[in-house]
Design an enzyme around this catalytic site. Structure first.
Site, PDB file in Angstrom:
ATOM      1  N   HIS A   1       1.772   4.464  -2.988  1.00 41.67           N
ATOM      2  CA  HIS A   1       1.926   5.915  -2.832  1.00 41.67           C
ATOM      3  C   HIS A   1       3.291   6.353  -3.354  1.00 41.67           C
ATOM      4  CE1 HIS A   1      -1.667   6.593  -0.431  1.00 41.67           C
ATOM      5  NE2 HIS A   1      -1.293   5.694   0.464  1.00 41.67           N
TER       6      HIS A   1
ATOM      7  N   HIS B   1       0.836  -1.201   0.000  1.00 41.86           N
ATOM      8  CA  HIS B   1       0.000   0.000   0.000  1.00 41.86           C
ATOM      9  C   HIS B   1       0.873   1.254   0.000  1.00 41.86           C
ATOM     10  CE1 HIS B   1      -3.593   2.408   1.363  1.00 41.86           C
ATOM     11  NE2 HIS B   1      -2.603   3.197   1.741  1.00 41.86           N
ATOM     12  N   GLU B   2       1.844   1.289   0.904  1.00 34.51           N
ATOM     13  CA  GLU B   2       2.713   2.468   0.990  1.00 34.51           C
ATOM     14  C   GLU B   2       3.597   2.598  -0.246  1.00 34.51           C
ATOM     15  OE1 GLU B   2       2.041   4.710   3.149  1.00 34.51           O
ATOM     16  OE2 GLU B   2       0.626   3.355   4.126  1.00 34.51           O
TER      17      GLU B   2
END
Length: 145
Positions: free
Chosen positions: A68, A64-65
């Site tokens: 980004h 998820h990170e």
């Protein structure tokens, strides 16, 4: 293996792109699994997620990170609401939301006398001032056992 090395490994394996910055643990994170800092590109992760939910869930949070991270440096939409972020997150099987931590310990339980709505709180509330948010009924304190 350090956290940064682990994130680099996940980045290469799941995205096919290198992770060129630092990753670190941040025990102060309460409700999130991790954070991306666009200013300097580093990532922070919540160690309690790994302890309570295991490596599979933690790897999904790293993905998820990294969504980004990679979208930001490619100049694409890297925020949660952006379509590019949602599509990449689906492709790499990342978690949309961090799972709730079990270490949250509520010390006070309040019940609405009218509708039965329960409220868990760490700190006490003034029952003469506060009422139920759903029906505006009177709250009573229940003992936690």
């Amino acid at each position: 293996m350090t956290l940064t090395d682990y994130v680099r490994e996940v980045s290469l394996a799941d995205f096919g792109k290198p992770f060129k910055h630092q990753a670190s643990w941040n025990r102060r994170l309460r409700t999130t699994g991790g954070r991306f800092f666009p200013k300097d590109g580093h990532l922070d992760f919540n160690p309690k997620i790994l302890e309570e939910h295991g490596e599979t869930v933690f790897r999904q949070i790293v993905r998820h990170e990294l969504c980004h991270y990679h979208l930001y440096f490619e100049g694409l939409g890297f925020r949660h609401k952006d379509q590019a972020f949602k599509e990449l997150l689906d492709q790499v099987d990342g978690l949309r939301y961090a799972p709730r931590l079990q270490s949250h310990q509520a010390n006070y339980l309040y019940i609405c006398q009218h509708c039965g709505q329960a409220y868990d709180r760490k700190r006490p509330i003034n029952l003469a001032v506060f009422a139920c948010g759903r029906c505006h009924g009177r709250l009573i304190e229940k003992n936690q056992s």
